[in-house]
Each structure stands twice: as structure tokens, then as C-alpha cells.
Design a protein around this motif. Sequence first.
Motif, PDB file in Angstrom:
ATOM      1  N   ARG A   1       6.127  10.353  -4.021  1.00 42.87           N
ATOM      2  CA  ARG A   1       5.907  11.447  -2.925  1.00 42.87           C
ATOM      3  C   ARG A   1       6.946  11.773  -2.226  1.00 42.87           C
ATOM      4  O   ARG A   1       7.421  13.087  -2.040  1.00 42.87           O
ATOM      5  CB  ARG A   1       4.865  11.013  -2.123  1.00 42.87           C
ATOM      6  N   HIS A   2       7.602  10.868  -1.764  1.00 38.07           N
ATOM      7  CA  HIS A   2       8.811  11.295  -0.853  1.00 38.07           C
ATOM      8  C   HIS A   2       9.999  11.900  -1.671  1.00 38.07           C
ATOM      9  O   HIS A   2      10.858  12.680  -1.319  1.00 38.07           O
ATOM     10  CB  HIS A   2       9.449  10.097   0.073  1.00 38.07           C
ATOM     11  N   ARG A   3      10.355  11.244  -2.797  1.00 41.30           N
ATOM     12  CA  ARG A   3      11.489  11.386  -3.799  1.00 41.30           C
ATOM     13  C   ARG A   3      11.302  12.807  -4.349  1.00 41.30           C
ATOM     14  O   ARG A   3      11.991  13.554  -4.452  1.00 41.30           O
ATOM     15  CB  ARG A   3      11.505  10.415  -4.973  1.00 41.30           C
ATOM     16  N   ASP A   4       9.945  13.405  -4.457  1.00 41.43           N
ATOM     17  CA  ASP A   4       9.598  14.634  -5.060  1.00 41.43           C
ATOM     18  C   ASP A   4       9.428  15.432  -4.000  1.00 41.43           C
ATOM     19  O   ASP A   4       8.967  16.939  -4.171  1.00 41.43           O
ATOM     20  CB  ASP A   4       8.328  14.486  -5.905  1.00 41.43           C
ATOM     21  N   ASN A   5       9.662  15.339  -2.540  1.00 47.05           N
ATOM     22  CA  ASN A   5       9.245  16.252  -1.549  1.00 47.05           C
ATOM     23  C   ASN A   5      10.671  17.116  -1.287  1.00 47.05           C
ATOM     24  O   ASN A   5      11.786  16.806  -1.067  1.00 47.05           O
ATOM     25  CB  ASN A   5       9.036  15.515  -0.376  1.00 47.05           C
ATOM     26  N   PRO A   6      10.712  18.410  -1.772  1.00 48.78           N
ATOM     27  CA  PRO A   6      11.753  19.246  -1.489  1.00 48.78           C
ATOM     28  C   PRO A   6      12.360  19.346  -0.198  1.00 48.78           C
ATOM     29  O   PRO A   6      13.525  19.697   0.115  1.00 48.78           O
ATOM     30  CB  PRO A   6      11.371  20.514  -1.918  1.00 48.78           C
TER      31      PRO A   6
ATOM     32  N   LYS B   1       0.589  -1.119   0.220  1.00 46.53           N
ATOM     33  CA  LYS B   1      -0.048  -0.031   0.052  1.00 46.53           C
ATOM     34  C   LYS B   1       1.009   1.360   0.079  1.00 46.53           C
ATOM     35  O   LYS B   1       0.599   2.081  -0.722  1.00 46.53           O
ATOM     36  CB  LYS B   1      -1.014   0.015   1.237  1.00 46.53           C
ATOM     37  N   LYS B   2       1.814   1.270   0.888  1.00 45.15           N
ATOM     38  CA  LYS B   2       2.591   2.553   0.941  1.00 45.15           C
ATOM     39  C   LYS B   2       3.621   2.704  -0.380  1.00 45.15           C
ATOM     40  O   LYS B   2       3.759   3.893  -0.727  1.00 45.15           O
ATOM     41  CB  LYS B   2       3.672   2.414   2.195  1.00 45.15           C
ATOM     42  N   THR B   3       4.139   1.796  -0.789  1.00 48.43           N
ATOM     43  CA  THR B   3       4.703   1.770  -2.185  1.00 48.43           C
ATOM     44  C   THR B   3       3.910   2.335  -3.456  1.00 48.43           C
ATOM     45  O   THR B   3       4.485   3.221  -4.135  1.00 48.43           O
ATOM     46  CB  THR B   3       5.038   0.300  -2.656  1.00 48.43           C
ATOM     47  N   GLN B   4       2.690   1.656  -3.373  1.00 46.79           N
ATOM     48  CA  GLN B   4       1.765   2.361  -4.408  1.00 46.79           C
ATOM     49  C   GLN B   4       1.324   3.899  -4.020  1.00 46.79           C
ATOM     50  O   GLN B   4       1.503   4.717  -4.877  1.00 46.79           O
ATOM     51  CB  GLN B   4       0.378   1.482  -4.400  1.00 46.79           C
ATOM     52  N   ARG B   5       0.984   4.136  -2.955  1.00 44.80           N
ATOM     53  CA  ARG B   5       0.719   5.466  -2.396  1.00 44.80           C
ATOM     54  C   ARG B   5       1.902   6.317  -2.508  1.00 44.80           C
ATOM     55  O   ARG B   5       1.605   7.469  -3.067  1.00 44.80           O
ATOM     56  CB  ARG B   5       0.104   5.307  -1.043  1.00 44.80           C
ATOM     57  N   ASP B   6       2.937   6.118  -2.074  1.00 45.54           N
ATOM     58  CA  ASP B   6       4.071   7.007  -2.048  1.00 45.54           C
ATOM     59  C   ASP B   6       4.962   6.706  -3.127  1.00 45.54           C
ATOM     60  O   ASP B   6       6.445   7.022  -2.826  1.00 45.54           O
ATOM     61  CB  ASP B   6       4.617   6.890  -0.600  1.00 45.54           C
ATOM     62  N   ALA B   7       4.785   6.279  -4.218  1.00 45.57           N
ATOM     63  CA  ALA B   7       5.857   5.651  -5.519  1.00 45.57           C
ATOM     64  C   ALA B   7       6.697   7.071  -5.617  1.00 45.57           C
ATOM     65  O   ALA B   7       7.920   6.759  -5.795  1.00 45.57           O
ATOM     66  CB  ALA B   7       5.131   5.365  -6.474  1.00 45.57           C
TER      67      ALA B   7
END
Length: 114
Positions: free
Chosen positions: A100-105, A92-98
Motif C-alpha cells: 500500500r505505501h510503496r505503491d502510493n504515488p 497485521k500492518k505488515t500483511q494489510r499494508d504489504a
Amino acid sequence: MTLEQAQATVDEWITTTGVRYFSELTNMAILTEEVGEVARLIARQYGEQSFKDSDRGRELGDELADVLFVLICLANQTGVDLTDALTRNLAKKTQRDATRHRDNPKLAGGPTPA
């Protein structure tokens, strides 16, 4: 030790040494208490709070193991297979946050100094 083995080991300990499981509500209260002990230790080891005499000698690994033990108790007594639950949760986390964290400045360039 796998999660499955840990659940079986805790169950065996509870039924042989611990006599029986505490109620789910009691274990929830104990879990909250144990998480508080982890927070207290982290605040002293990694935060600005100083140690009190009653804090000395406590080890983070032991406090985390207390949390894990009670969490496993709750899983056992409510019929939760932690291996299956963790596998599904990570998916679930992998799909939801594919991205999100990488693109978080806010996360670019490593941790923010305290």
C-alpha cells in the motif's frame, strides 16, 4: 528497557510512589491531555506557531515519555501485554499494508515541502 520491563517498572512506581492507579477513565483523560501537550510542542517546534513563555523549557522527549507512562498505566490496569499487542499489531500492518505505501504515488520522492 523492554516493553515488559517498562510495564513492570511503571507498576512498581505506581504501587510504591503513586499509591494506586487512577481509574481507567481518569487515565484516558490524562492520556488525552498529555497527547495535547505533545501536539502543542510540535506545533511550536515544527509548525508555524510561536512559543509562549509557558512553553519554553519543555522537551519533546519528556512530553512523549508522559504519553508513554500513561499508556503503560492503561495497559497494566486493563491486562494488556504491550509486547504481545505490538507484535500482533505490526504483523497485521505488515500483511494489510504489504504494498500500500510503496505503491502510493503521494509518497514517491520524499516528503512534500511545507
